[in-house]
Design a protein around this motif. Structure first.
Motif, mmCIF file in Angstrom:
data_model
loop_
_atom_site.group_PDB
_atom_site.id
_atom_site.type_symbol
_atom_site.label_atom_id
_atom_site.label_comp_id
_atom_site.label_asym_id
_atom_site.label_seq_id
_atom_site.Cartn_x
_atom_site.Cartn_y
_atom_site.Cartn_z
ATOM 1 N N GLU A 143 -14.272 -51.147 -14.275
ATOM 2 C CA GLU A 143 -14.799 -49.819 -13.998
ATOM 3 C C GLU A 143 -15.260 -49.703 -12.554
ATOM 4 O O GLU A 143 -15.997 -50.562 -12.080
ATOM 5 N N PRO A 144 -14.861 -48.640 -11.861
ATOM 6 C CA PRO A 144 -15.468 -48.397 -10.549
ATOM 7 C C PRO A 144 -16.913 -47.946 -10.770
ATOM 8 O O PRO A 144 -17.279 -47.508 -11.866
ATOM 9 N N SER A 145 -17.725 -48.027 -9.769
ATOM 10 C CA SER A 145 -19.106 -47.555 -9.899
ATOM 11 C C SER A 145 -19.121 -46.029 -9.865
ATOM 12 O O SER A 145 -18.224 -45.395 -9.288
ATOM 13 N N ARG A 146 -20.139 -45.466 -10.471
ATOM 14 C CA ARG A 146 -20.294 -44.007 -10.424
ATOM 15 C C ARG A 146 -20.402 -43.536 -8.984
ATOM 16 O O ARG A 146 -19.802 -42.538 -8.608
ATOM 17 N N SER A 147 -21.145 -44.280 -8.177
ATOM 18 C CA SER A 147 -21.339 -43.853 -6.788
ATOM 19 C C SER A 147 -20.032 -43.867 -6.010
ATOM 20 O O SER A 147 -19.812 -43.020 -5.144
ATOM 21 N N SER A 148 -19.136 -44.820 -6.314
ATOM 22 C CA SER A 148 -17.854 -44.835 -5.605
ATOM 23 C C SER A 148 -17.005 -43.624 -5.996
ATOM 24 O O SER A 148 -16.303 -43.062 -5.153
ATOM 25 N N LEU A 149 -17.079 -43.195 -7.254
ATOM 26 C CA LEU A 149 -16.341 -41.998 -7.676
ATOM 27 C C LEU A 149 -16.948 -40.752 -7.053
ATOM 28 O O LEU A 149 -16.232 -39.859 -6.598
ATOM 29 N N TYR A 150 -18.279 -40.687 -7.022
ATOM 30 C CA TYR A 150 -18.942 -39.531 -6.429
ATOM 31 C C TYR A 150 -18.713 -39.469 -4.920
ATOM 32 O O TYR A 150 -18.823 -38.404 -4.324
ATOM 33 N N GLY A 151 -18.365 -40.583 -4.308
ATOM 34 C CA GLY A 151 -18.147 -40.637 -2.873
ATOM 35 C C GLY A 151 -16.724 -40.327 -2.435
ATOM 36 O O GLY A 151 -16.451 -40.268 -1.238
ATOM 37 N N ILE A 152 -15.815 -40.107 -3.373
ATOM 38 C CA ILE A 152 -14.420 -39.821 -3.019
ATOM 39 C C ILE A 152 -14.328 -38.442 -2.375
ATOM 40 O O ILE A 152 -14.832 -37.457 -2.906
ATOM 41 N N ARG A 153 -13.695 -38.385 -1.221
ATOM 42 C CA ARG A 153 -13.451 -37.110 -0.545
ATOM 43 C C ARG A 153 -12.106 -36.582 -1.004
ATOM 44 O O ARG A 153 -11.138 -37.330 -1.118
ATOM 45 N N GLY A 154 -12.047 -35.302 -1.292
ATOM 46 C CA GLY A 154 -10.817 -34.685 -1.751
ATOM 47 C C GLY A 154 -10.667 -34.771 -3.256
ATOM 48 O O GLY A 154 -11.610 -35.110 -3.966
ATOM 49 N N PRO A 155 -9.456 -34.483 -3.769
ATOM 50 C CA PRO A 155 -9.243 -34.482 -5.212
ATOM 51 C C PRO A 155 -9.035 -35.888 -5.765
ATOM 52 O O PRO A 155 -8.528 -36.772 -5.080
ATOM 53 N N ALA A 156 -9.436 -36.075 -7.016
ATOM 54 C CA ALA A 156 -9.229 -37.326 -7.736
ATOM 55 C C ALA A 156 -9.330 -37.030 -9.234
ATOM 56 O O ALA A 156 -9.930 -36.028 -9.630
ATOM 57 N N VAL A 157 -8.748 -37.906 -10.039
ATOM 58 C CA VAL A 157 -8.800 -37.752 -11.496
ATOM 59 C C VAL A 157 -9.260 -39.064 -12.110
ATOM 60 O O VAL A 157 -8.778 -40.135 -11.731
ATOM 61 N N VAL A 158 -10.194 -38.968 -13.046
ATOM 62 C CA VAL A 158 -10.654 -40.124 -13.811
ATOM 63 C C VAL A 158 -10.242 -39.873 -15.254
ATOM 64 O O VAL A 158 -10.608 -38.845 -15.838
ATOM 65 N N GLU A 159 -9.469 -40.792 -15.811
ATOM 66 C CA GLU A 159 -8.997 -40.680 -17.192
ATOM 67 C C GLU A 159 -9.650 -41.787 -18.017
ATOM 68 O O GLU A 159 -9.566 -42.956 -17.671
ATOM 69 N N PHE A 160 -10.286 -41.394 -19.115
ATOM 70 C CA PHE A 160 -10.888 -42.353 -20.038
ATOM 71 C C PHE A 160 -10.073 -42.395 -21.315
ATOM 72 O O PHE A 160 -9.695 -41.354 -21.857
ATOM 73 N N GLY A 161 -9.800 -43.606 -21.797
ATOM 74 C CA GLY A 161 -9.050 -43.769 -23.035
ATOM 75 C C GLY A 161 -8.953 -45.236 -23.386
ATOM 76 O O GLY A 161 -9.725 -46.064 -22.898
ATOM 77 N N ALA A 162 -7.979 -45.557 -24.227
ATOM 78 C CA ALA A 162 -7.742 -46.945 -24.625
ATOM 79 C C ALA A 162 -6.253 -47.122 -24.904
ATOM 80 O O ALA A 162 -5.611 -46.200 -25.418
ATOM 81 N N PRO A 163 -5.693 -48.281 -24.580
ATOM 82 C CA PRO A 163 -4.255 -48.468 -24.757
ATOM 83 C C PRO A 163 -3.800 -48.424 -26.210
ATOM 84 O O PRO A 163 -2.659 -48.078 -26.486
ATOM 85 N N TRP A 164 -4.680 -48.709 -27.145
ATOM 86 C CA TRP A 164 -4.322 -48.710 -28.558
ATOM 87 C C TRP A 164 -4.563 -47.358 -29.234
ATOM 88 O O TRP A 164 -4.197 -47.153 -30.384
ATOM 89 N N CYS A 165 -5.165 -46.400 -28.532
ATOM 90 C CA CYS A 165 -5.537 -45.091 -29.084
ATOM 91 C C CYS A 165 -4.292 -44.210 -29.273
ATOM 92 O O CYS A 165 -3.570 -43.936 -28.310
ATOM 93 N N PRO A 166 -4.011 -43.751 -30.498
ATOM 94 C CA PRO A 166 -2.825 -42.922 -30.711
ATOM 95 C C PRO A 166 -2.879 -41.588 -29.968
ATOM 96 O O PRO A 166 -1.847 -41.085 -29.524
ATOM 97 N N TRP A 167 -4.078 -41.002 -29.812
ATOM 98 C CA TRP A 167 -4.208 -39.765 -29.039
ATOM 99 C C TRP A 167 -3.842 -40.012 -27.577
ATOM 100 O O TRP A 167 -3.162 -39.192 -26.946
ATOM 101 N N CYS A 168 -4.287 -41.149 -27.042
ATOM 102 C CA CYS A 168 -3.989 -41.504 -25.647
ATOM 103 C C CYS A 168 -2.497 -41.746 -25.468
ATOM 104 O O CYS A 168 -1.895 -41.292 -24.492
#
Length: 108
Positions: free
Chosen positions: A9-34
């Motif tokens: 996991e990246p730190s929250r602060s590193s995500l909040y520090g990104i300039r410009g657009p970015a996407v964070v996707e949460f899931g699991a490789p075994w999840c059928p919805w994912c």
């Protein structure tokens, strides 16, 4: 587009520090919805190879997902300059993803 979920996991602060657009996707490789959403996500991300896309494996004891109040997988959080602009939970088509991507791109 990132293809595999990572347990680093990246730190929250590193995500909040990104300039410009970015996407964070949460899931699991075994999840059928994912798994079902992956072709839709790939379609929405076509041609956006330079867009930062963090694909984080979520689950019990994983603090980053809780910090973003993730309850269902997959959840995609669309950021612009570290701020949440849009969120798609369990997308059933590429359209809501494309709208969210356009929203973070238009914010520039």
């Amino acid at each position: 587009m990132t293809s595999d979920y990572t347990t680093d996991e990246p730190s929250r602060s590193s995500l909040y520090g990104i300039r410009g657009p970015a996407v964070v996707e949460f899931g699991a490789p075994w999840c059928p919805w994912c798994q079902a959403a992956q072709p839709l996500i790939a379609r929405a991300f076509e041609g956006l190879d330079d867009l930062p896309h963090f694909k984080i494996e979520d689950g019990k004891g994983r603090p980053l997902g809780r910090a973003f109040r993730v309850k269902l997988w997959p959840t995609l959080i669309f950021l612009r300059d570290g701020e949440e602009v849009a969120r798609c939970v369990r997308p059933e088509s590429a359209e809501p993803l494309q709208r969210a991507l356009a929203e973070i791109a238009a914010s520039s």
